[in-house]
Design a protein around this motif. Structure first.
Motif, PDB file in Angstrom:
ATOM      1  N   PRO A 191      43.507  39.401  43.541  1.00  0.00           N
ATOM      2  CA  PRO A 191      43.241  40.413  42.518  1.00  0.00           C
ATOM      3  C   PRO A 191      41.943  41.168  42.815  1.00  0.00           C
ATOM      4  N   LEU A 192      41.959  42.458  42.558  1.00  0.00           N
ATOM      5  CA  LEU A 192      40.725  43.228  42.691  1.00  0.00           C
ATOM      6  C   LEU A 192      39.812  42.846  41.530  1.00  0.00           C
ATOM      7  N   PRO A 193      38.577  42.514  41.775  1.00  0.00           N
ATOM      8  CA  PRO A 193      37.713  41.942  40.731  1.00  0.00           C
ATOM      9  C   PRO A 193      37.028  43.009  39.887  1.00  0.00           C
ATOM     10  N   PHE A 194      37.815  43.864  39.278  1.00  0.00           N
ATOM     11  CA  PHE A 194      37.207  44.955  38.512  1.00  0.00           C
ATOM     12  C   PHE A 194      37.898  45.151  37.162  1.00  0.00           C
ATOM     13  N   TRP A 195      37.094  45.663  36.217  1.00  0.00           N
ATOM     14  CA  TRP A 195      37.631  46.194  34.969  1.00  0.00           C
ATOM     15  C   TRP A 195      37.197  47.647  34.892  1.00  0.00           C
ATOM     16  N   TYR A 196      37.961  48.436  34.177  1.00  0.00           N
ATOM     17  CA  TYR A 196      37.528  49.818  34.005  1.00  0.00           C
ATOM     18  C   TYR A 196      37.804  50.252  32.573  1.00  0.00           C
ATOM     19  N   CYS A 197      37.061  51.238  32.155  1.00  0.00           N
ATOM     20  CA  CYS A 197      37.251  51.748  30.797  1.00  0.00           C
ATOM     21  C   CYS A 197      38.315  52.825  30.830  1.00  0.00           C
ATOM     22  N   GLU A 198      39.277  52.645  29.974  1.00  0.00           N
ATOM     23  CA  GLU A 198      40.377  53.596  29.897  1.00  0.00           C
ATOM     24  C   GLU A 198      39.875  54.998  29.547  1.00  0.00           C
ATOM     25  N   GLY A 199      38.797  55.005  28.744  1.00  0.00           N
ATOM     26  CA  GLY A 199      38.284  56.286  28.292  1.00  0.00           C
ATOM     27  C   GLY A 199      37.390  56.972  29.306  1.00  0.00           C
ATOM     28  N   CYS A 200      36.232  56.365  29.577  1.00  0.00           N
ATOM     29  CA  CYS A 200      35.248  57.063  30.412  1.00  0.00           C
ATOM     30  C   CYS A 200      35.325  56.688  31.883  1.00  0.00           C
ATOM     31  N   VAL A 231      38.395  35.564  39.975  1.00  0.00           N
ATOM     32  CA  VAL A 231      38.936  36.013  38.687  1.00  0.00           C
ATOM     33  C   VAL A 231      40.255  36.750  38.874  1.00  0.00           C
ATOM     34  N   ASP A 232      41.058  36.710  37.814  1.00  0.00           N
ATOM     35  CA  ASP A 232      42.212  37.605  37.759  1.00  0.00           C
ATOM     36  C   ASP A 232      41.994  38.509  36.551  1.00  0.00           C
ATOM     37  N   PRO A 233      41.440  39.686  36.766  1.00  0.00           N
ATOM     38  CA  PRO A 233      41.043  40.544  35.637  1.00  0.00           C
ATOM     39  C   PRO A 233      42.191  40.842  34.692  1.00  0.00           C
ATOM     40  N   ALA A 234      43.409  40.859  35.241  1.00  0.00           N
ATOM     41  CA  ALA A 234      44.552  41.188  34.383  1.00  0.00           C
ATOM     42  C   ALA A 234      44.761  40.139  33.292  1.00  0.00           C
ATOM     43  N   LEU A 235      44.306  38.914  33.544  1.00  0.00           N
ATOM     44  CA  LEU A 235      44.515  37.832  32.578  1.00  0.00           C
ATOM     45  C   LEU A 235      43.247  37.505  31.798  1.00  0.00           C
ATOM     46  N   HIS A 236      42.209  38.212  32.065  1.00  0.00           N
ATOM     47  CA  HIS A 236      40.895  37.841  31.554  1.00  0.00           C
ATOM     48  C   HIS A 236      40.686  38.291  30.112  1.00  0.00           C
ATOM     49  N   GLU A 237      39.963  37.481  29.361  1.00  0.00           N
ATOM     50  CA  GLU A 237      39.737  37.823  27.954  1.00  0.00           C
ATOM     51  C   GLU A 237      38.859  39.071  27.783  1.00  0.00           C
ATOM     52  N   TYR A 238      38.159  39.416  28.832  1.00  0.00           N
ATOM     53  CA  TYR A 238      37.321  40.603  28.832  1.00  0.00           C
ATOM     54  C   TYR A 238      38.127  41.850  28.466  1.00  0.00           C
ATOM     55  N   GLY A 276      41.613  45.275  32.511  1.00  0.00           N
ATOM     56  CA  GLY A 276      41.467  44.500  33.753  1.00  0.00           C
ATOM     57  C   GLY A 276      42.389  45.068  34.815  1.00  0.00           C
ATOM     58  N   GLU A 277      41.870  45.264  35.979  1.00  0.00           N
ATOM     59  CA  GLU A 277      42.671  45.831  37.063  1.00  0.00           C
ATOM     60  C   GLU A 277      43.802  44.862  37.407  1.00  0.00           C
ATOM     61  N   SER A 278      45.024  45.397  37.499  1.00  0.00           N
ATOM     62  CA  SER A 278      46.138  44.517  37.843  1.00  0.00           C
ATOM     63  C   SER A 278      46.585  44.685  39.292  1.00  0.00           C
ATOM     64  N   SER A 279      46.008  45.677  39.968  1.00  0.00           N
ATOM     65  CA  SER A 279      46.346  45.832  41.389  1.00  0.00           C
ATOM     66  C   SER A 279      45.708  44.713  42.191  1.00  0.00           C
ATOM     67  N   VAL A 280      46.326  44.445  43.335  1.00  0.00           N
ATOM     68  CA  VAL A 280      45.754  43.432  44.218  1.00  0.00           C
ATOM     69  C   VAL A 280      45.238  44.100  45.487  1.00  0.00           C
ATOM     70  N   CYS A 281      44.522  43.322  46.295  1.00  0.00           N
ATOM     71  CA  CYS A 281      43.945  43.857  47.530  1.00  0.00           C
ATOM     72  C   CYS A 281      45.006  44.004  48.620  1.00  0.00           C
ATOM     73  N   ASP A 282      44.857  45.026  49.405  1.00  0.00           N
ATOM     74  CA  ASP A 282      45.597  45.151  50.656  1.00  0.00           C
ATOM     75  C   ASP A 282      45.353  43.856  51.447  1.00  0.00           C
ATOM     76  N   CYS A 283      46.385  43.343  52.137  1.00  0.00           N
ATOM     77  CA  CYS A 283      46.189  42.046  52.795  1.00  0.00           C
ATOM     78  C   CYS A 283      45.144  42.101  53.902  1.00  0.00           C
ATOM     79  N   TRP A 284      44.839  43.285  54.423  1.00  0.00           N
ATOM     80  CA  TRP A 284      43.783  43.371  55.448  1.00  0.00           C
ATOM     81  C   TRP A 284      42.398  43.166  54.845  1.00  0.00           C
ATOM     82  N   ILE A 285      42.305  43.339  53.523  1.00  0.00           N
ATOM     83  CA  ILE A 285      41.038  43.010  52.857  1.00  0.00           C
ATOM     84  C   ILE A 285      40.805  41.498  52.985  1.00  0.00           C
TER      85      ILE A 285
END
Length: 822
Positions: A427-436, A449-456, A469-478
């Motif tokens: 999982p990409l370890p990021f959250w973003y604001c839908e608004g700004c 972390v799995d941001p998609a499942l996180h209480e944050y 929470g970002e639900s995309s995952v990393c390219d496998c080369w990452i």
RNA sequence: GGGCUUGUAGUCGAGUGGCUAAGACGUUCGCCUUACACGCGAAAGACCAGGAGUUCGAUUCUCCUCAGGCCCACCA
């Protein structure tokens, strides 16, 4: 002790694998003071079993590891598994759909958003359930592949095994992404991706198939300063998203127009006229309209010329921002727009043309580019650093292969899209604001972390927007681009003991990905290049010289080969077929040849073993009563050791194995063994010297071949008592042979070849007269040049014994002459 | 289309600016010689893709042509 028949290869493999494992001879010793040789070996992709490419390349790594161990290095050779990725998802989906008796496929897993199949309405796996299936599938494959590797005699330190699905690995990947984010190298932006409007999912290029089809090329009039400018397009429905018109800079017809503005028909938008080398002057009118997005070139052009971006259609394929055509589906819009243009007399011509479209391989509907928000890593500004690291800090074997990396670095036009809308990935370890759009990151202690499942996710941004929470995952080369760091123990403080890695072995076909991204990421994270030497291998082709594939029927399965041939033979095949970075057709003959060599080795050892009965080393060492042939074989051995050692250092395994084969087969077995047989059987006075040579040569040869044939060499090393004598547990931790230092003078060399020449002539004579080899020849008269006569006595006895000639007479002649009598 | 790479006996393939251009498989002939018939010995088989150039001399270096292979791009 007498050796029996050549032992069963499977029994041999099992016996030694167990002993090596117990004695931990491949274990990296972190306390040792010996120089470290670390290998950043490729973690194979775990979506299936080993294939011949693995057999070839992993054999290479193993030759290096074994050679380095024997030459005194503290070898660090971990083995990893590259677990996550799209092919596994596809295979697991296929397995799932097989389980569904009605045969309908689960599509839910694919879009990465919902676990339900919205088409059939049937309950399907949730995201987490699907992921679990992928992991199960992966673990099964790892078991299988590991077993095959062990059977091949590969010698990684299994206590250093790693898997890219491990939480500890995820943690490092996420940390590496976060650190690069801190450095300003990771950003989130709208970007065109391949998308299937039928399946409602982003797809990778690998999921598409090309379809050649016929379509209409429409010549449409734009206008420039009131004059018409004809533009050919197959996709008039994208006219509303036209952002520029391109011409080739060397096209005389349009030179004057560059820099001016063109007005699009229908929408009357003003767009710039730009020159670009990639425009084909001969296609259509030589003028191209750039839309966001018709195809990949449009995307490239948009970035290259910093063109504005207009959303052409939504993810259901309905036109956006197209005035009266807004909401109309793509195919329908194409017809309607052409009709309207025709009515306005702006279409001057229509002709048929061939085009290639990309179809989604699951639904066979054309894939489109649509815009979506993705995560990126900055590559621009890094090309030069990457090139410098590759050329200045690394040595490439073979040298030319670095060019693949340089070419690729020069070609990179835009940044690396690192996010994938998939399930089975880190999982990409990021959250973003839908608004700004503000980005939030986890603390290091929270990883993985799995941001998609996180209480944050329940929180709100300062701006009042919802945090997602970002639900995309990393390219496998990452995942795989930080292996040099992960194996070294990064980010722990003392990782620099094992970083950079000494050797990065890998395939030619992934220089653009694995090597390129590894250098980039490791440089970005540490400022230091990740490895010192790069060993590039090619791939295995079918016996027909074409790329091996199941559909072509030229596929060889390592499993089946291992059932027929011992690993020692397969490994030698790898050395025999593997010129660096070259693709080689598979060859049964090479394996059979290698296999016959193993038998030869066994049989010769059998002879030596018997010949050594009653051998007292002190006799030979003190007497120095070496015959010409003794001196000759020791000198040949020295030459071979030198050539093999040099070749091994240069990773030239073909040269090494050929030198071993030809020395052992031709010099040792065909000549020397025949030379000394009479001394062994007849208890000659210099028998001990012959025994000394037999033992020395065999012992050294076993060591030379040990990296290539680890099982048989080990067996013989123990059976003949070498292990006991050297007080080592295994040939693989014994010392690599050094030249005996036996100097041979020119005279001795000449006499040895004279002897072998005369033996050969006697055989020719026998052959022509049909005399059996065990029947004696009555006499031989030899004419010799003066300078050889004086020393002829040194080989006289050998000659008469070996060639079985009763009487020998020598006289002076200008050149060598022979006269045989029955 | 771009990059890289290759073109050597029937086949696979080493190698070198100048001596008879390795070796293996296959072929032919002869051998069960006390390590080995998964073997041994002997023999035949190559104008080193084609053309031009550099050089005293090229299969080896340079250029062109032709023909393979791999990767990338691909046409609006």
């Amino acid at each position: 002790m007498a050796l029996s028949q050549r032992p069963d290869s499977i029994a041999l493999q099992k016996k030694w694998t167990k002993k090596w494992d117990e004695a931990e001879i491949y274990k990296y010793d972190s306390r040792s003071k010996a120089p470290v040789f670390s290998i950043d070996s490729p973690p194979p992709f775990t979506s299936g079993a080993l294939h011949m490419g693995h057999v070839l390349s992993y054999s290479f790594f193993d030759f290096a590891a074994r050679f380095k161990r024997m030459t005194g290095f503290n070898v660090f050779y971990p083995q990893g598994w590259d677990c996550q990725g799209f092919p596994t998802e596809v295979k697991v989906e296929k397995l799932q759909s097989k389980d569904n008796k009605d045969g309908k496929e689960s599509k839910g897993a694919k879009d990465g958003k919902s676990g339900k199949d919205d088409k059939s309405g049937k309950p399907k796996l949730t995201r987490q359930e699907f992921k679990k299936k992928c992991i199960e599938f992966t673990l099964e494959n790892i078991d299988k592949m590991k077993m095959q590797m062990i059977r091949m005699g590969f010698s990684p330190d299994w206590s250093q095994e790693y898997r890219t699905i491990d939480p500890s690995y995820h943690k490092k990947v996420q940390l590496s992404v976060l650190q690069m984010y801190e450095k300003g190298l990771v950003y989130r932006q709208k970007h065109p991706v391949l998308f299937c409007i039928h399946c409602q999912s982003a797809i990778a290029k690998a999921e598409t198939e090309d379809l050649q089809r016929e379509t209409k090329l429409n010549y449409i009039n734009f206008s420039v300063e009131g004059a018409p400018l004809s533009v050919a397009t197959t996709r008039p429905e994208l006219l509303h998203a036209c952002v520029a018109v391109l011409v080739n800079p060397s096209d005389e017809r349009f030179k004057k127009l560059v820099g001016k503005k063109a007005i699009t028909p229908l929408y009357n938008k003003e767009v710039p006229i730009i020159s670009d080398n990639e425009v084909d002057q001969t296609f259509g009118t030589g003028v191209v309209m750039v839309c966001t997005f018709g195809d990949k070139t449009d995307v490239a052009w948009m970035y290259r010329h910093s063109l504005p971006f207009i959303e052409a259609f939504d993810n259901r394929g309905k036109l956006l921002n197209a005035e009266e055509f807004t909401g109309v589906k793509i195919v329908e819009a194409r017809e309607k727009i052409i009709e309207k243009l025709k009515a306005l007399e702006l279409v001057t011509r229509q002709e048929s043309t061939q085009q290639v479209v990309k179809l989604h391989d699951r639904c066979n509907k054309p894939a489109e580019f649509i815009s979506s928000v993705q995560w990126f890593m900055k590559l621009r500004d890094w090309q030069d650093k990457i090139k410098r690291a590759a050329t200045e800090d690394m040595q490439w074997f073979p040298q030319f292969s670095v060019q693949y990396l340089i070419d690729w670095a020069n070609f990179v036009e835009y940044d690396w899209v690192i996010s994938r809308q998939r399930i089975y990935g880190t999982p990409l370890p990021f959250w973003y604001c839908e608004g700004c759009g503000a980005i939030y990151t986890p603390k290091e202690s929270e990883l993985p972390v799995d941001p998609a499942l996180h209480e944050y996710n329940k929180k709100k941004c300062d701006c009042g927007g919802q945090i997602i929470g970002e639900s995309s995952v990393c390219d496998c080369w990452i995942d795989s681009s930080i292996t040099p760091l992960v194996i070294a123990g990064w980010p722990d403080g003392d990782y620099e003991k094992l970083y950079p890695a000494t050797l990065r072995p890998q395939g030619l076909e992934i220089i653009r990905t694995w090597a390129f991204y590894s250098i980039y990421r490791c440089l970005a994270l540490t400022g230091k290049s990740p490895f010192k030497e790069v060993l590039i291998n090619g791939s295995v082709l079918g016996t027909d010289g074409k790329k091996m594939s199941k559909s072509l029927g030229n596929f060889e399965d390592p499993e089946a080969l291992l059932a027929k041939f011992p690993a020692d033979s397969l490994r030698q095949w790898a050395a025999l077929s593997g010129a660096l970075a070259k693709d080689r057709p598979f060859s049964y003959k090479d394996i059979e040849y290698a296999n016959s060599f193993v038998t030869k080795l066994w049989n010769a050892a059998n002879f030596v073993d018997k010949a050594l009965e009653g051998y007292k080393p002190e006799k030979s060492n003190k007497a120095h009563n070496f015959s010409i042939t003794d001196k000759w074989i020791l000198a040949e051995l020295d030459k071979t050791i030198e050539v093999v050692t040099r070749s091994m250092h240069e990773y030239d395994y073909y040269a090494a194995i050929s030198a071993i084969h030809s020395f052992f087969r031709l010099s040792f077995c065909d000549y020397y063994l025949e030379d000394v047989k009479y001394r062994i059987y007849e208890e000659a006075e210099n028998k001990a010297e012959a025994q000394y040579c037999l033992k020395t040569v065999l012992g050294a040869t076993l060591k030379l071949i040990a990296p290539f044939a680890p099982f048989i060499s080990e067996e013989l090393f123990h059976e003949l008592g070498f292990a006991k004598e050297e007080k080592v547990e295994s040939i693989h931790v014994s010392k690599w042979p050094t030249p005996t230092g036996f100097e041979i003078d020119e005279e001795t060399g000449k006499l040895a070849s004279l002897l072998h020449d005369l033996i050969s002539q006697s055989r020719k004579f026998r052959s022509s007269k049909q005399i059996g080899l065990n029947e004696p020849i009555e006499s031989l008269e030899i004419g010799l040049p003066e300078e050889l006569i004086s020393n002829f006595s040194d080989i006289k006895l050998d000659l008469s014994k070996i060639a079985r000639i009763k009487t020998l007479d020598v006289s002076s002649k200008k050149e060598l002459t022979t006269q045989f009598k029955v």
